[in-house]
Design a protein around this motif. Structure first.
Motif, PDB file in Angstrom:
ATOM      1  N   ALA A 164      -4.699  -4.548  10.450  1.00 15.47           N
ATOM      2  CA  ALA A 164      -3.414  -5.046  10.972  1.00 15.47           C
ATOM      3  C   ALA A 164      -2.340  -5.011   9.887  1.00 15.47           C
ATOM      4  CB  ALA A 164      -3.612  -6.477  11.455  1.00 15.47           C
ATOM      5  N   PRO A 165      -1.070  -4.975  10.304  1.00 20.16           N
ATOM      6  CA  PRO A 165       0.013  -5.104   9.325  1.00 20.16           C
ATOM      7  C   PRO A 165      -0.175  -6.362   8.477  1.00 20.16           C
ATOM      8  CG  PRO A 165       0.915  -4.575  11.483  1.00 20.16           C
ATOM      9  CD  PRO A 165      -0.562  -4.807  11.675  1.00 20.16           C
ATOM     10  N   GLY A 166       0.066  -6.241   7.193  1.00 20.31           N
ATOM     11  CA  GLY A 166      -0.061  -7.400   6.299  1.00 20.31           C
ATOM     12  C   GLY A 166      -1.485  -7.651   5.821  1.00 20.31           C
ATOM     13  N   SER A 167      -2.456  -6.843   6.276  1.00 20.29           N
ATOM     14  CA  SER A 167      -3.862  -7.060   5.895  1.00 20.29           C
ATOM     15  C   SER A 167      -4.103  -6.571   4.463  1.00 20.29           C
ATOM     16  CB  SER A 167      -4.775  -6.285   6.843  1.00 20.29           C
ATOM     17  OG  SER A 167      -4.439  -4.916   6.768  1.00 20.29           O
ATOM     18  N   PRO A 168      -5.167  -7.076   3.820  1.00 20.83           N
ATOM     19  CA  PRO A 168      -5.502  -6.584   2.466  1.00 20.83           C
ATOM     20  C   PRO A 168      -5.731  -5.077   2.451  1.00 20.83           C
ATOM     21  CG  PRO A 168      -6.908  -8.451   3.088  1.00 20.83           C
ATOM     22  CD  PRO A 168      -6.079  -8.116   4.293  1.00 20.83           C
ATOM     23  N   GLU A 169      -6.239  -4.519   3.547  1.00 16.22           N
ATOM     24  CA  GLU A 169      -6.471  -3.064   3.594  1.00 16.22           C
ATOM     25  C   GLU A 169      -5.147  -2.309   3.477  1.00 16.22           C
ATOM     26  OE1 GLU A 169      -7.817  -5.247   5.596  1.00 16.22           O
ATOM     27  OE2 GLU A 169      -9.998  -4.936   5.591  1.00 16.22           O
ATOM     28  N   ARG A 170      -4.129  -2.829   4.150  1.00 18.59           N
ATOM     29  CA  ARG A 170      -2.824  -2.134   4.084  1.00 18.59           C
ATOM     30  C   ARG A 170      -2.123  -2.357   2.745  1.00 18.59           C
ATOM     31  NH1 ARG A 170       0.024  -1.167   9.959  1.00 18.59           N
ATOM     32  NH2 ARG A 170      -1.825  -0.149  10.803  1.00 18.59           N
ATOM     33  N   GLU A 171      -2.483  -3.428   2.067  1.00 19.07           N
ATOM     34  CA  GLU A 171      -1.866  -3.754   0.770  1.00 19.07           C
ATOM     35  C   GLU A 171      -2.173  -2.730  -0.317  1.00 19.07           C
ATOM     36  OE1 GLU A 171       0.210  -6.095  -0.809  1.00 19.07           O
ATOM     37  OE2 GLU A 171       0.813  -5.930   1.284  1.00 19.07           O
ATOM     38  N   ARG A 172      -3.185  -1.896  -0.095  1.00 21.95           N
ATOM     39  CA  ARG A 172      -3.504  -0.893  -1.134  1.00 21.95           C
ATOM     40  C   ARG A 172      -2.530   0.283  -1.080  1.00 21.95           C
ATOM     41  NH1 ARG A 172      -9.349  -0.923   1.135  1.00 21.95           N
ATOM     42  NH2 ARG A 172     -10.393  -2.564  -0.055  1.00 21.95           N
TER      43      ARG A 172
END
Ligand code: GLC
Length: 565
Positions: free
Chosen positions: A133-141
């Motif tokens: 999801a947007p804002g998830s740790p996965e997207r933070e990379r």
């Protein structure tokens, strides 16, 4: 490290003043276009290993290998899906180890390309980011952002990617990700500790496998300031930004990353080396080249220089000064996998735009091929006589010109499509090498090559040049052998009072390099000619020619002709 590399003929890498990389000849291999061992049309690691004898005979000190990692080839392998593996279509990790052993066995070091600004969109972390999801740790990379407009339907900024088109890609729900290059190359978020950690693992992975150094792709990008409000493309391009103030290029904090990398490199014995591909103004290069950072940086200044004595000399003087101030040695480059080959650039009239020439299919303006090769050889001999490292690009030892008439349907470089057909891109310097005068793909492999080779390739093949003392291949071999024999401290003294269009310098140990950049002949200085880039007369150096002269030993011509004592 093998015995060969530790032998007394190779300076100890641990001594920073004599470390091997300071004055190395580094040969760039673009692996998918070098040699194809299994006939599938794409060059591979086994093909390269089988050709190590060619590199040994050429006399290079190191090979820099462009990316060989798993990739969908959206950008010739610079879209890396797994930084710690070999693309199964071109080899295996075992074959990588065999390559390292073969190179080291021949006394040749290996430098690999590291691509830290972005990954491929096939990288597992990017797949996870898309699924999360947007804002998830996965997207933070990576660099995800909400778009502009009521529903985020517009890109966050109007920035343009390097290959053309917007620098943001929509992933649905009003969310976009940043890609400074192709959409298949999402930029990493270097503020994320996992990204930093993962790159250290990658560097250690290859260093542990015996890799001697790293070429760092787009080293001036990586860290970014994406705080609001984001500037427009026009504001970014305004050109009056103070040093380090650009939002994504050449930011000061990128050097924190390289300090960490340096600590890792120096934990190896011998320390691993690195060279930065950083397209920054000359005065900013020292930051990348310093011993606390990557240690060396490319200078591409001669790529943009006209073939002209004054311009070459000024560029060399500035770069030697800057490299010394940075505690590094200078680098010299005339060709690589991103630019029109120098034999072709020099075949065009002064001031011609090589990209426009490519777009015309290599006809407008008409190239003077013989002149291009003559000047290319003269410029190469000038470079190889300089203190510092020279980076050669595969095929230049054959005098290969650019393949400028590749049909649009054959083009692979994203530049072509993403620029809407207004820029042809870099495929013309990436056409697979000719090894033999005949056969399918001229000895590159057992079938057609992945980029079509031109019909005129035959006489330029390694096999066709091998036994011809006047060939470009023979000239490169001689130049590298003489360079090795004459190599001394990193010093040079310019000779003054020379005719217009001539640049010459002396090197420690009693030898001189003279380049006649003009078209008329000039007098051949005293000394024993040990190399010439083309035919010379008894007393004259013809135009567009370089000679290396060694001082005559005592009792030789110099003494006889000199004043009596
Ligand atoms: C470097 C490479 C080039 C690549 C780009 C993006 O400039 O030399 O080939 O397309 O980085 O990785």
């Amino acid at each position: 490290m093998t015995d060969v590399l530790d032998s007394p003929t190779v300076p100890a890498a641990a001594d920073p003043r004599t470390a091997w990389w300071r004055q190395a000849v580094v040969y760039q291999v673009y692996p998918r276009s070098f040699a194809d061992s299994n006939g599938d049309g794409t060059g591979d690691l086994a093909g390269l290993t089988a050709r190590v004898p060619h590199l040994a005979r050429l006399g290079v000190d190191a090979v820099w290998m462009s990316p060989f990692y798993p990739s969908e080839l959206a950008d010739g392998g610079y879209d890396v899906a797994d930084h710690r593996d070999v693309d199964p279509r071109i080899g295996t990790l075992e074959q990588f180890d065999e390559l390292v052993a073969a190179l080291h066995g021949a006394g040749i070091r290996l430098v690999v390309d590291i691509v830290p600004n972005h990954s491929s969109d096939r990288h597992p972390w990017f797949r996870q980011a898309l699924a999360a999801a947007p804002g998830s740790p996965e997207r933070e990379r990576y660099v995800f952002r909400r778009g502009r407009g009521e529903h985020g339907e517009l890109p966050p900024t109007d920035w343009t990617a390097t290959f053309g088109g917007p620098a943001w890609e929509h992933v649905g729900g009003g969310e976009w990700y940043l890609h400074l290059f192709a959409p298949e190359q999402p930029d990493w978020n270097w503020a994320n500790p996992q990204v930093r950690e993962d790159h250290l693992l990658t560097l250690a992975f290859w260093a542990d496998r015996g890799v001697d150094g790293f070429r760092v792709d787009v080293a001036h990008a990586l860290t970014k300031d994406l705080s609001d409000p984001l500037p427009s493309a026009a504001e970014l391009a305004a050109g009056d930004l103070p040093d380090g103030a650009h939002r994504f290029f050449d930011r000061d904090e990128v050097h924190e990353v390289y300090r960490e990398w340096r600590a890792l490199f120096d934990s190896y014995d011998p320390p691993r080396t690195a060279v930065a591909e950083a397209w920054v103004p000359a005065h900013r290069r020292a930051r990348y080249a310093s011993p606390e950072g990557l240690g060396q940086a490319f200078n591409f200044d001669l790529l943009g220089s006209p073939f002209e004595a004054r311009s070459f000399r000024t560029t060399v003087e500035e770069n030697l000064r800057l490299a010394a101030a940075a505690g590094s040695s200078s680098t010299w480059v005339l060709s690589n996998h991103d630019v029109v080959r120098h034999a072709s650039r020099y075949a065009l009239p002064e001031g011609a735009d090589a990209e426009a020439w490519l777009l015309s299919g290599g006809t407008e303006p008409a190239p003077d091929t013989a002149r291009g090769l003559r000047r290319a050889r003269a410029a190469t001999a000038f470079l190889l006589a300089l203190p510092g490292s020279t980076y050669l690009y595969q095929g230049e030892e054959l005098g290969l010109p650019e393949v400028a008439d590749l049909p649009a349907a054959a083009l692979q470089d994203p530049t072509w499509l993403r620029s809407g057909g207004t820029r042809k891109g870099r495929d013309g310097c990436r056409v697979p090498l000719p090894w033999s005068a005949q056969g399918p793909s001229f000895g590159f492999g057992a079938g057609p090559a992945h980029l079509p080779q031109p019909s005129w390739y035959g006489p330029l093949a390694v096999e066709a040049q091998e036994d011809d003392p006047a060939s470009t291949l023979a000239f490169y071999r001689r130049a590298l052998a003489e360079r090795r024999r004459l190599q001394g401290p990193e010093e040079l003294t310019w000779l003054e009072g020379l005719p217009e269009g001539v640049a010459a310098f002396r090197r420690p140990g009693g030898w001189t390099c003279l380049t006649n950049f003009g078209t008329g002949p000039v007098a051949l200085p005293a000394g024993r000619v040990v190399l010439s880039s083309g035919p010379i007369g008894e007393t004259l150096v013809p135009g567009e020619t370089t000679v290396w002269l060694e001082d005559e030993p005592r009792g030789g011509r110099l003494d006889q002709e000199g004043p009596t004592r």
